[in-house]
Design a protein around this motif. Sequence first.
Motif, PDB file in Angstrom:
ATOM      1  N   ALA A 121      46.499 -42.183   2.069  1.00 48.68           N
ATOM      2  CA  ALA A 121      47.379 -41.014   2.166  1.00 48.68           C
ATOM      3  C   ALA A 121      48.540 -41.102   1.195  1.00 48.68           C
ATOM      4  N   TYR A 122      49.032 -42.318   0.949  1.00 49.25           N
ATOM      5  CA  TYR A 122      50.159 -42.513   0.033  1.00 49.25           C
ATOM      6  C   TYR A 122      49.693 -42.848  -1.382  1.00 49.25           C
ATOM      7  N   GLN A 123      48.416 -42.653  -1.667  1.00 46.85           N
ATOM      8  CA  GLN A 123      47.841 -42.872  -3.004  1.00 46.85           C
ATOM      9  C   GLN A 123      48.098 -44.299  -3.506  1.00 46.85           C
ATOM     10  N   TYR A 124      47.900 -45.268  -2.629  1.00 43.46           N
ATOM     11  CA  TYR A 124      48.050 -46.681  -2.964  1.00 43.46           C
ATOM     12  C   TYR A 124      49.482 -47.021  -3.402  1.00 43.46           C
ATOM     13  N   VAL A 178      59.919 -41.760 -15.891  1.00 43.27           N
ATOM     14  CA  VAL A 178      59.237 -42.598 -14.902  1.00 43.27           C
ATOM     15  C   VAL A 178      59.084 -41.747 -13.653  1.00 43.27           C
ATOM     16  N   THR A 179      57.844 -41.489 -13.277  1.00 45.03           N
ATOM     17  CA  THR A 179      57.557 -40.525 -12.217  1.00 45.03           C
ATOM     18  C   THR A 179      56.709 -41.169 -11.128  1.00 45.03           C
ATOM     19  N   PRO A 180      57.132 -41.088  -9.861  1.00 44.33           N
ATOM     20  CA  PRO A 180      56.299 -41.612  -8.770  1.00 44.33           C
ATOM     21  C   PRO A 180      54.920 -40.966  -8.769  1.00 44.33           C
ATOM     22  N   ARG A 181      53.940 -41.728  -8.351  1.00 48.63           N
ATOM     23  CA  ARG A 181      52.549 -41.284  -8.426  1.00 48.63           C
ATOM     24  C   ARG A 181      52.305 -39.954  -7.714  1.00 48.63           C
ATOM     25  N   GLN A 182      52.934 -39.773  -6.547  1.00 48.44           N
ATOM     26  CA  GLN A 182      52.707 -38.545  -5.781  1.00 48.44           C
ATOM     27  C   GLN A 182      53.274 -37.309  -6.470  1.00 48.44           C
ATOM     28  N   GLU A 183      54.157 -37.502  -7.457  1.00 46.90           N
ATOM     29  CA  GLU A 183      54.796 -36.372  -8.125  1.00 46.90           C
ATOM     30  C   GLU A 183      54.205 -36.086  -9.505  1.00 46.90           C
ATOM     31  N   ILE A 184      53.275 -36.923  -9.957  1.00 44.24           N
ATOM     32  CA  ILE A 184      52.764 -36.787 -11.324  1.00 44.24           C
ATOM     33  C   ILE A 184      51.998 -35.486 -11.524  1.00 44.24           C
ATOM     34  N   ARG A 185      51.191 -35.091 -10.559  1.00 45.56           N
ATOM     35  CA  ARG A 185      50.419 -33.854 -10.707  1.00 45.56           C
ATOM     36  C   ARG A 185      51.340 -32.662 -10.949  1.00 45.56           C
ATOM     37  N   GLN A 186      52.378 -32.508 -10.122  1.00 44.64           N
ATOM     38  CA  GLN A 186      53.288 -31.384 -10.302  1.00 44.64           C
ATOM     39  C   GLN A 186      54.052 -31.504 -11.615  1.00 44.64           C
ATOM     40  N   ILE A 212      45.191 -47.904  -8.128  1.00 45.63           N
ATOM     41  CA  ILE A 212      44.448 -46.913  -7.361  1.00 45.63           C
ATOM     42  C   ILE A 212      43.051 -46.783  -7.965  1.00 45.63           C
ATOM     43  N   PRO A 213      42.010 -46.673  -7.149  1.00 45.85           N
ATOM     44  CA  PRO A 213      40.652 -46.471  -7.699  1.00 45.85           C
ATOM     45  C   PRO A 213      40.619 -45.277  -8.646  1.00 45.85           C
ATOM     46  N   VAL A 214      39.915 -45.431  -9.751  1.00 45.90           N
ATOM     47  CA  VAL A 214      39.961 -44.428 -10.813  1.00 45.90           C
ATOM     48  C   VAL A 214      39.468 -43.063 -10.326  1.00 45.90           C
ATOM     49  N   GLN A 273      53.945 -56.825  -3.164  1.00 41.64           N
ATOM     50  CA  GLN A 273      55.365 -56.879  -3.494  1.00 41.64           C
ATOM     51  C   GLN A 273      56.206 -57.323  -2.294  1.00 41.64           C
ATOM     52  N   CYS A 274      56.102 -56.591  -1.183  1.00 39.29           N
ATOM     53  CA  CYS A 274      56.940 -56.892  -0.007  1.00 39.29           C
ATOM     54  C   CYS A 274      56.170 -57.603   1.100  1.00 39.29           C
ATOM     55  N   GLU A 275      54.841 -57.726   0.948  1.00 41.40           N
ATOM     56  CA  GLU A 275      53.967 -58.417   1.884  1.00 41.40           C
ATOM     57  C   GLU A 275      53.882 -57.746   3.253  1.00 41.40           C
ATOM     58  N   GLN A 276      54.276 -56.491   3.341  1.00 38.70           N
ATOM     59  CA  GLN A 276      54.094 -55.734   4.574  1.00 38.70           C
ATOM     60  C   GLN A 276      52.624 -55.326   4.697  1.00 38.70           C
ATOM     61  N   MET A 277      52.151 -55.252   5.932  1.00 41.80           N
ATOM     62  CA  MET A 277      50.775 -54.852   6.168  1.00 41.80           C
ATOM     63  C   MET A 277      50.676 -53.329   6.178  1.00 41.80           C
ATOM     64  N   LEU A 278      49.646 -52.809   5.513  1.00 37.56           N
ATOM     65  CA  LEU A 278      49.445 -51.365   5.383  1.00 37.56           C
ATOM     66  C   LEU A 278      48.078 -50.990   5.922  1.00 37.56           C
ATOM     67  N   PHE A 279      48.038 -50.012   6.819  1.00 39.95           N
ATOM     68  CA  PHE A 279      46.772 -49.527   7.357  1.00 39.95           C
ATOM     69  C   PHE A 279      46.040 -48.753   6.264  1.00 39.95           C
ATOM     70  N   HIS A 280      44.734 -48.910   6.198  1.00 36.13           N
ATOM     71  CA  HIS A 280      43.984 -48.365   5.066  1.00 36.13           C
ATOM     72  C   HIS A 280      44.138 -46.847   4.961  1.00 36.13           C
TER      73      HIS A 280
END
Length: 286
Positions: free
Chosen positions: A43-46, A262-270, A57-59, A31-38
């Motif tokens: 940690a941010y769940q993709y 519409v819920t961000p991925r990190q908040e879906i579990r809660q 995200i891997p299943v 989307q933004c073409e920024q580089m992301l360390f693996h």
Amino acid sequence: MSWFTTFVRPRISGLMRQKEIPDNLWFKCPQCEQMLFHRDLIAYQYVCRHCNHHMRIPVKMRLETLFDQGDYVRVSLPKVPLDPLKFKDSKKYPDRLKTARADTKEEDAIVVAEGHIGGFPVVIAAFDFTFIGGSMGMAVGEGLVRGAERACELKAAYIAIPSSGGARMQEGILSLMQMPRSVIAVEQVKDAGLPYIPILTNPTTGGVAASFAMLGDIAIAEPGAVIGFTGARVLQETIRHALPSGFQSAEFQLEHGMVDMVTPRQEIRQKLIDILGVLMGKAPKN
């Protein structure tokens, strides 16, 4: 040769030589073409920490982030005929399956697992888009049906996480038959008085969107997910009319009442824990 040439110089060169860097240490956000360390990506769940773009995200990682302590048990699924229509396009269908299975280490595009979320019993049927685009064939249909049956057996909530381009063309009418089968499976869960919650991810389209994916008691979508039946380009050419901005995005669907949140991925579990607490009552003590 001198002692310096044969011993000292190679040691110095070895120390100064740049170490090889693995190719998978950095990822570029599409989307933004920024580089992301693996490590940050995991940690941010993709999810891109720069623009909040939700990547696939891997299943298995998705399941681990949802179940309590990341613990779950895979549900065994029935076997289906390998190539009932003897289908061939640019390559034979069995060859496509063989390649997909080698790449993903999975038998097909769905993983069904059981466990607990917030102490509540849950069965999850999650799609793997990397397996032939998460397309729904007979194996996926069997997975959805078996997941519903297992939810009824355990008195558990049933959660479906589609990520699919729709029906699998290599299985023709047999693939389309999975649409009504998946609808009946969902109705069995509802008739048992159990919650059915789909989590719509990118993309949720085609026959998947036209069947079980849109039948939830509460429909959750990830930000930016494409949700719809036909691709926007095809639809625009058909109706010969410009489509609204953001057409088929999760946010557009929320605005028009097609999804509940519409819920961000990190908040879906809660969010799931909160919803299950309302629909299933107090969670049992572990």
